[in-house]
Scaffold this active site. Structure first.
Site, short mmCIF file in Angstrom:
data_model
loop_
_atom_site.label_atom_id
_atom_site.label_comp_id
_atom_site.label_asym_id
_atom_site.label_seq_id
_atom_site.Cartn_x
_atom_site.Cartn_y
_atom_site.Cartn_z
N CYS A 50 -36.33 -11.35 29.88
CA CYS A 50 -35.43 -11.00 30.99
C CYS A 50 -35.25 -9.49 31.12
CB CYS A 50 -34.10 -11.71 30.85
SG CYS A 50 -33.30 -11.30 29.33
N GLU A 113 -32.70 -10.17 17.73
CA GLU A 113 -33.74 -10.96 17.06
C GLU A 113 -34.78 -11.51 18.04
OE1 GLU A 113 -34.02 -11.68 13.85
OE2 GLU A 113 -32.04 -11.81 12.92
N GLY A 187 -22.18 -19.68 35.63
CA GLY A 187 -23.57 -19.36 35.29
C GLY A 187 -24.03 -20.18 34.09
N1 LIG Z 1 -30.43 -12.37 30.31
C1 LIG Z 1 -29.87 -11.32 29.78
O1 LIG Z 1 -30.03 -10.99 28.58
C2 LIG Z 1 -28.96 -10.47 30.63
C3 LIG Z 1 -28.38 -9.34 30.05
C4 LIG Z 1 -27.53 -8.58 30.82
C5 LIG Z 1 -27.27 -8.92 32.14
N2 LIG Z 1 -27.88 -10.00 32.70
C6 LIG Z 1 -27.55 -10.32 34.09
O2 LIG Z 1 -26.94 -11.60 34.11
C7 LIG Z 1 -27.28 -12.25 35.33
C8 LIG Z 1 -27.89 -13.60 35.00
O3 LIG Z 1 -29.09 -13.35 34.30
P1 LIG Z 1 -29.78 -14.49 33.47
O4 LIG Z 1 -30.84 -13.84 32.67
O5 LIG Z 1 -28.77 -15.34 32.82
O6 LIG Z 1 -30.48 -15.29 34.68
P2 LIG Z 1 -31.04 -16.77 34.66
O7 LIG Z 1 -31.29 -17.20 33.27
O8 LIG Z 1 -32.13 -16.79 35.66
O9 LIG Z 1 -29.83 -17.63 35.24
C9 LIG Z 1 -29.40 -17.43 36.55
C10 LIG Z 1 -28.06 -18.11 36.77
O10 LIG Z 1 -27.59 -17.77 38.07
C11 LIG Z 1 -27.28 -18.96 38.79
N3 LIG Z 1 -27.55 -18.69 40.20
C12 LIG Z 1 -28.72 -18.25 40.74
N4 LIG Z 1 -28.57 -18.09 42.06
C13 LIG Z 1 -27.29 -18.45 42.37
C14 LIG Z 1 -26.53 -18.50 43.58
N5 LIG Z 1 -27.09 -18.15 44.74
N6 LIG Z 1 -25.26 -18.90 43.52
C15 LIG Z 1 -24.71 -19.26 42.33
N7 LIG Z 1 -25.36 -19.22 41.16
C16 LIG Z 1 -26.64 -18.83 41.19
C17 LIG Z 1 -28.16 -20.01 38.16
O11 LIG Z 1 -27.61 -21.30 38.24
P3 LIG Z 1 -28.09 -22.43 39.29
O12 LIG Z 1 -29.57 -22.33 39.34
O13 LIG Z 1 -27.55 -23.70 38.80
O14 LIG Z 1 -27.45 -21.96 40.53
C18 LIG Z 1 -28.12 -19.61 36.69
O15 LIG Z 1 -26.98 -20.10 36.10
C19 LIG Z 1 -28.25 -11.35 36.06
O16 LIG Z 1 -27.54 -10.67 37.08
C20 LIG Z 1 -28.73 -10.40 35.00
O17 LIG Z 1 -29.04 -9.16 35.58
C21 LIG Z 1 -28.71 -10.78 31.96
#
Ligand SMILES: NC(=O)c1ccc[n+]([C@@H]2O[C@H](COP(=O)([O-])OP(=O)(O)OC[C@H]3O[C@@H](n4cnc5c(N)ncnc54)[C@H](OP(=O)(O)O)[C@@H]3O)[C@@H](O)[C@H]2O)c1
Length: 418
Positions: A50, A113, A187
């Site tokens: 990610c 990790e 989320g």
């Molecule tokens: N992954 C990391 O380590 C990390 C670190 C820092 C920040 N972030 C930030 O955290 C956010 C999520 O990242 P992630 O890596 O967890 O993404 P992810 O694994 O792709 O998960 C995306 C989440 O967003 C929801 N979603 C997508 N489109 C949506 C919509 N239109 N309305 C409502 N919910 C929606 C999805 O649920 P449904 O499909 O059920 O809607 C899912 O729960 C991002 O903005 C990312 O920049 C991530």
């Protein structure tokens, strides 16, 4: 044949996380096929997480335009999309980058990790698809070993804190008795699971919601929380004391009006942690009285501070990488000369076998035992004569003495195979 190594990457360091999405390879198999066919690379490994999309390649790495072109066509991008986002390292710099990756030094949360497992998975996939060969397999095996050594000897992974657990820690510091509060997590992706794991570890109960109820249910079963319906959850925040939001929604899920409405119902206050980038909580919400709000930048800053307090650990990790880098370089240079050594031995062995057959014919020898002894004698002579110069050739190559490599290639009339 050449074993120059290149690393081309788009990571969180230069590009916001939502932007990374554009550079990912949706169909890995066909991405591998395209790179091997069109980019001039003879080997490649793709690493996607990610926080990063990275390509390690080996072969003709001088034409980076070809690599960009292939990447653009596989991901359906304009070539100028790479301008601001792409970083390229070659040779020793590329090795060093991979060692930093496996050691957790290039991660958003230093020492985490996950990245080591993700690197292992990438090289396994490349091996299965036969996209990697001797050079990248050697490089990745060494980097994984070094990353494991760094983690074991410095303890860099211990006490590292994820974005999710920092968000929970900040909530804990700002709110009395977090356990007794009503918490909602919006989320169910990777970031949300980091929050959920941290809440679960502290035995704090929470509600979780996602657009599809099935996904919330599955998340609750595997990571924790009580699933609730999305429309109901985001329509009414009156009963919520702490809100964690981590979605990729391209609009504000938590609006000013909804939070204002909840606060007007006589609530005592509310803490909102938005881990999303781009934000999914309207920034204006922070102007509402009794609302405490933190966004990803502020949470990441706290993670960074935590990392800096562990700076001693980071410099010990860097010291190990600096020690190991010349060993990796030597191993990679040795690979370069190995086809020459093998080729020379093969050619000499053909001469040996031809002369052996001639001699046995002249002797009219039929005794199996005597034939075996003569065969072993000729093998021993070849090995004794050749092993010292060939080992010296390997050493010269390790030390970067390309002149000796060229001379041997010329002397033995060895032709490199492209
Ligand atoms: N992954 C990391 O380590 C990390 C670190 C820092 C920040 N972030 C930030 O955290 C956010 C999520 O990242 P992630 O890596 O967890 O993404 P992810 O694994 O792709 O998960 C995306 C989440 O967003 C929801 N979603 C997508 N489109 C949506 C919509 N239109 N309305 C409502 N919910 C929606 C999805 O649920 P449904 O499909 O059920 O809607 C899912 O729960 C991002 O903005 C990312 O920049 C991530």
């Amino acid at each position: 044949m050449t074993n120059d190594v290149i690393n081309a990457r788009v990571t969180f360091r230069k590009s916001p996380i939502h932007m990374l999405e554009r550079f990912t390879f949706r169909d890995l198999d066909s991405a591998y096929q395209s790179f091997l066919k069109h980019s001039g690379l003879q080997e490649c490994v793709i690493l996607q997480t990610c926080n990063r999309v990275e390509l390690f390649g080996c072969g003709n790495v001088s034409n980076t335009e070809k690599i960009k072109k292939t990447w653009a066509s596989v991901s359906g991008l304009e070539e100028n999309a790479f301008k601001e986002n792409l970083e390229i390292s070659q040779g020793t710099e590329a090795y060093e980058h991979l060692l930093k990756l496996t050691s957790g030094l290039d991660s958003m949360v230093v020492g985490e990790e996950q990245i080591l497992g993700q690197v292992k998975e990438s090289i396994n996939t490349a091996r299965q698809l036969q996209a990697s060969g001797t050079s990248l397999n050697t490089l990745f095996d060494k980097a994984i070993r070094i990353g494991t050594r760094v983690r074991r000897t410095t303890g860099i992974s211990k006490g590292s804190i994820s974005i999710g657990s920092m968000a929970v820690k900040l909530a804990e510091e700002n709110i009395d008795d977090l356990k007794s509060k009503r918490i909602l997590l919006i989320g169910t992706g990777e970031a949300a699971s980091l929050v959920a794991k941290s809440l679960k570890k502290r035995e704090i109960e929470f509600l979780v919601t996602s657009r599809t109820f099935e996904r919330s249910k599955a998340f609750a079963e595997t990571v924790g929380g009580k699933p609730v319906k999305f429309e109901e959850a985001i329509a009414d925040f009156r009963s919520i004391d702490v809100l964690f939001v981590a979605t990729t929604a391209p609009y504000f899920l938590v609006t000013y009006d909804r939070v204002k409405e909840a606060m007007e119902s006589g609530k005592n206050g509310m803490m909102i942690m938005d881990l999303s980038n781009p934000r999914t909580v309207d920034e204006k919400v922070s102007t509402i009285k009794k609302i405490k709000m933190m966004n990803l930048d502020q949470i990441a800053e706290m993670v960074d501070k935590n990392m800096r307090t562990r700076m001693g650990v980071v410099s010990s990790a860097e010291k190990i990488i600096n020690e190991e880098l010349p060993v990796v370089e030597a191993a990679m240079k040795r690979i370069e000369v190995e086809p020459i050594v093998n080729g020379v031995f093969k050619e000499i062995d053909q001469v040996r076998l031809k002369e052996l057959r001639k001699a046995l014919q002249m002797l009219g020898e039929t005794d199996e035992n005597k034939i075996r002894i003569i065969d072993q004698l000729t093998q021993a002579i070849v090995e004794d004569i050749m092993s010292t110069p060939m080992n010296n050739l390997r050493k010269a190559s390790e030390q970067g003495d390309s002149e000796i490599v060229k001379t041997v290639t010329k002397l033995f009339d060895y032709k490199t195979k492209e």
